[in-house]
Each structure stands twice: as C-alpha cells, then as structure tokens.
Design a protein around this motif. Structure first.
Motif, mmCIF file in Angstrom:
data_model
loop_
_atom_site.group_PDB
_atom_site.id
_atom_site.type_symbol
_atom_site.label_atom_id
_atom_site.label_comp_id
_atom_site.label_asym_id
_atom_site.label_seq_id
_atom_site.Cartn_x
_atom_site.Cartn_y
_atom_site.Cartn_z
ATOM 1 N N SER A 14 53.250 48.036 36.653
ATOM 2 C CA SER A 14 52.215 47.758 37.862
ATOM 3 C C SER A 14 51.943 46.299 37.694
ATOM 4 O O SER A 14 51.944 45.473 36.933
ATOM 5 C CB SER A 14 51.180 48.606 37.386
ATOM 6 N N PHE A 35 49.103 45.255 37.690
ATOM 7 C CA PHE A 35 48.027 45.061 36.819
ATOM 8 C C PHE A 35 48.575 44.737 35.522
ATOM 9 O O PHE A 35 48.104 43.974 34.452
ATOM 10 C CB PHE A 35 46.921 46.190 36.550
ATOM 11 N N ALA A 61 49.322 41.179 34.902
ATOM 12 C CA ALA A 61 48.592 40.173 34.961
ATOM 13 C C ALA A 61 48.564 38.881 34.667
ATOM 14 O O ALA A 61 48.018 37.735 35.439
ATOM 15 C CB ALA A 61 46.972 40.661 34.978
ATOM 16 N N TYR A 81 50.661 36.609 36.794
ATOM 17 C CA TYR A 81 50.282 35.935 38.145
ATOM 18 C C TYR A 81 49.095 35.145 37.912
ATOM 19 O O TYR A 81 48.808 34.390 38.919
ATOM 20 C CB TYR A 81 49.695 37.271 38.849
ATOM 21 N N PRO A 89 42.645 36.992 38.307
ATOM 22 C CA PRO A 89 41.608 37.925 37.671
ATOM 23 C C PRO A 89 41.684 39.111 38.351
ATOM 24 O O PRO A 89 42.452 39.572 39.337
ATOM 25 C CB PRO A 89 40.179 37.535 38.218
ATOM 26 N N ARG A 90 41.307 40.361 37.501
ATOM 27 C CA ARG A 90 41.552 41.686 37.839
ATOM 28 C C ARG A 90 40.957 41.845 39.217
ATOM 29 O O ARG A 90 41.362 42.940 39.869
ATOM 30 C CB ARG A 90 40.947 42.679 36.776
ATOM 31 N N ALA A 91 39.831 41.316 39.467
ATOM 32 C CA ALA A 91 39.240 41.576 40.694
ATOM 33 C C ALA A 91 40.103 41.202 41.938
ATOM 34 O O ALA A 91 40.124 41.908 43.116
ATOM 35 C CB ALA A 91 37.791 40.813 40.963
ATOM 36 N N GLU A 92 40.669 40.181 41.870
ATOM 37 C CA GLU A 92 41.684 39.478 42.713
ATOM 38 C C GLU A 92 43.082 40.663 42.880
ATOM 39 O O GLU A 92 43.582 40.781 43.917
ATOM 40 C CB GLU A 92 42.348 38.263 42.585
ATOM 41 N N LEU A 93 43.569 41.012 41.802
ATOM 42 C CA LEU A 93 44.555 41.877 41.713
ATOM 43 C C LEU A 93 44.073 43.329 42.247
ATOM 44 O O LEU A 93 45.033 43.858 43.056
ATOM 45 C CB LEU A 93 45.021 42.207 40.245
ATOM 46 N N ALA A 94 42.919 43.651 42.233
ATOM 47 C CA ALA A 94 42.499 44.880 42.852
ATOM 48 C C ALA A 94 42.519 44.771 44.622
ATOM 49 O O ALA A 94 42.824 45.834 45.297
ATOM 50 C CB ALA A 94 40.976 45.056 42.405
ATOM 51 N N HIS A 121 45.980 45.519 45.322
ATOM 52 C CA HIS A 121 46.350 46.739 45.256
ATOM 53 C C HIS A 121 45.686 47.696 46.388
ATOM 54 O O HIS A 121 46.324 48.504 47.026
ATOM 55 C CB HIS A 121 45.877 47.347 43.986
ATOM 56 N N ASP A 154 51.666 47.865 44.437
ATOM 57 C CA ASP A 154 51.481 48.453 43.062
ATOM 58 C C ASP A 154 52.416 48.169 42.054
ATOM 59 O O ASP A 154 52.389 47.386 41.375
ATOM 60 C CB ASP A 154 51.558 50.110 43.352
#
Length: 313
Positions: free
Chosen positions: A17, A19, A22, A25, A28-33, A36, A42
């Motif tokens: 995935s 994520f 991460a 890349y 931050p997780r918020a940008e990955l969200a 997605h 995905d």
C-alpha cells in the motif's frame, strides 16, 4: 495501416500500500490520505530487479504468448520515462535481442516525451514498417522502474509503480487497427518538475482542456466523434483529474476505465496498454469497439490514440 496484434504485460505481484511506502515518498500521512481517498490510489507494484530485467521479461512473454516468428521482428523499441543507465559502450537492448533470438531486430530507445513516448514510438514504427517488408513486425516495450525519489512521486498528482508492457505491431497481420495517433506539445513546460511556479500553475490549470483537446483532435483525425467511442483507456495518474477531463470533454465519467488505478498506481507510459489488456481480460470489449487511449508526458506532451478493437487489416 498499423495494427496492434498482441499485448503482454508484466506487473509485479509485490504491491504494498502507499501507506506502507510512506518512507519512500517522504510525505506526511495526511497527504498520503489525500492521494488515497481523493485520487483513488492504493496499491503500488514494486519490481525487485533493474529496468533491463523488466524489459527482457516483458518482451520474452510477448514472444512466447503471441507465437510470432522471431525472424519477423525487425524493430525493438524501448519507450521509457526514466533514464536508462548502463556501462558505456554496452548496448543493453542489443544484448536483449541476442538473448531472445531477435537476430534481425534493430533496437533503440525513446524517452524525450516521457509518459507519452509510447505514442511517439507507435508513430515511428508505423513509418519504419511502411518502408520494410510486408512480413516485418515491430515490438514497442514500455518498462520503467521508479528507482529515484523524483520518479516515485508526481507532486499533487500521483505516485508511480513499476511495470512493463510489450506491444506487437504489424501492417499486415490482424489486430486492433490504429485509426489515429495524435501528439500535442507545449514546450513552455519543458522543465517538467523543475519549472517555475507560474508555468506549473498554467500546466495544472490548462491540463483538463489540453487533454480533452488532444482527444478531440485524434477523433477528428480518425473521422469519428465521441458517440463512436466505447471506452476511454487512460493513464492512471488519479481518478480526480479524470473527472475534470471527462467534464471538459463532455463525456460520461463512467466511460473512462479507471478500475486499475487502485491496483497499479501510475506506471508511466505503460498505463494505456495495461488498461487495454485489463479491459480485454475482463471481457469488456467487443470486436468493432472504438477505443480512446490518452496519456500525458511531463514536458508537456499530450497524446491520444484511437483504436478499433479486434479489427482486421
């Protein structure tokens, strides 16, 4: 007229995935969200070897599955986005030709138009085959491995995966007829990711209109209109941008085949033919269907191809 007579793809089974990637890349997780939930991304295919190994496996699969006589293969063209590195004086494609028994094949690479280099290569092999023997065929292989951070992320747009697809072209054998292949270039954006803010803002603002325009012009070249098109087979940058493009083109969003976006991410110039192969496997296409293939290469190059599925030369 150019015919696409066979397509074979290699997509790695290893598809973590985004994520899980991460760290790769550096996002931050918020940008990955956002990538997605809004962009529809995905899983990301990851190849364990180098680009040369991916090219060779992809071409070998095509030769095996198509059953083409290797002696008929006159041209092997590698259309790629990433710069291929090798020892000076050692021709990687020539080595692949020797190992696969393509003794008559002339080989070369094309990369100037980035993810649209696949369409550029189609136009080149059309001209080459027109000047050769009627029995000659050409292979265009599109294979990239995202081995550097600059290749792994397209800012505000997509993440990239590793995959290869090989296409066999002929002017005599039965296949999918190439009705038109159009390329529009906007040289102001030649700096790609390194262009200034004004140029980047223009690229993003004009992107939907320019992609819709190149598809319309390809339809004009083929003597068709949108109602003649069964399906759009896109590059898989994200689902969000295709909503904008579909609205600009005046076509139903549902006519754009985006099923592979969450499974393969954006595999550079291979996307349009990966989608053709996937739609074919899913039984979504019928002989006589007209298909629109569309892609964009940073630089900026907008390209579109109109195919007639399952036609005879």
């Amino acid at each position: 007229m150019l015919n696409l007579t066979a397509v074979q793809a290699v997509v790695p089974d290893d598809r973590p995935s985004l994520f899980a990637l991460a760290g790769r890349y550096d996002m931050p997780r918020a940008e990955l969200a956002v990538f997605h939930r809004i962009y529809g991304l995905d899983r990301v295919p990851v190849w364990s070897g180098d680009t040369a190994a991916l090219v060779e496996e992809t071409v070998a699969n095509l030769l095996k599955e198509s059953g083409v006589d290797s002696g008929r293969v006159r041209w092997l063209v590698h259309a790629h986005t990433g710069t291929h590195q090798d020892v000076v004086g050692r021709a990687g494609l020539a080595r692949i030709c020797r190992r696969l028994g393509l003794d008559r094949a002339q080989s070369f690479g094309m990369t100037t138009n980035n993810c649209a280099s696949t369409v550029s290569a189609m136009r080149v092999v059309d001209r080459l085959l027109a000047r050769g023997s009627a029995t000659d065929v050409a292979i265009v292989v599109t294979a990239d491995v995202a081995f550097t951070p600059i290749m792994q992320v397209i800012p505000n747009s997509s993440v990239t995966g590793d995959a290869g697809v090989a296409c066999l072209f002929s002017r005599r054998d039965a296949g999918h007829r190439v009705l038109a292949a159009r390329i529009d270039t906007y040289g102001r954006h030649a700096a790609c990711q390194w262009q200034d803010e004004a140029a980047n803002a223009e690229f993003e603002a004009e992107y939907p209109a320019r992609l819709a325009d190149v598809m319309r012009r390809a339809l004009d070249d083929a003597g068709l209109t949108w109602p003649d098109i069964r399906m759009v087979l896109p590059h898989n940058v994200n689902t969000f941008s295709w909503k904008q493009v579909a609205a600009r083109a005046g076509i139903p969003f549902e006519s754009v085949y985006l099923d592979q976006v969450p499974h393969t991410a954006h595999c550079f110039g291979a996307d349009i033919f990966l989608n053709l192969a996937a739609a074919d496997r899913a039984g979504l296409l019928r002989p006589g269907d007209r298909l629109m293939l569309a892609t964009v290469g940073l630089g900026a190059v907008f390209a579109a191809v109109v195919l007639e599925y399952g036609s005879h030369a």
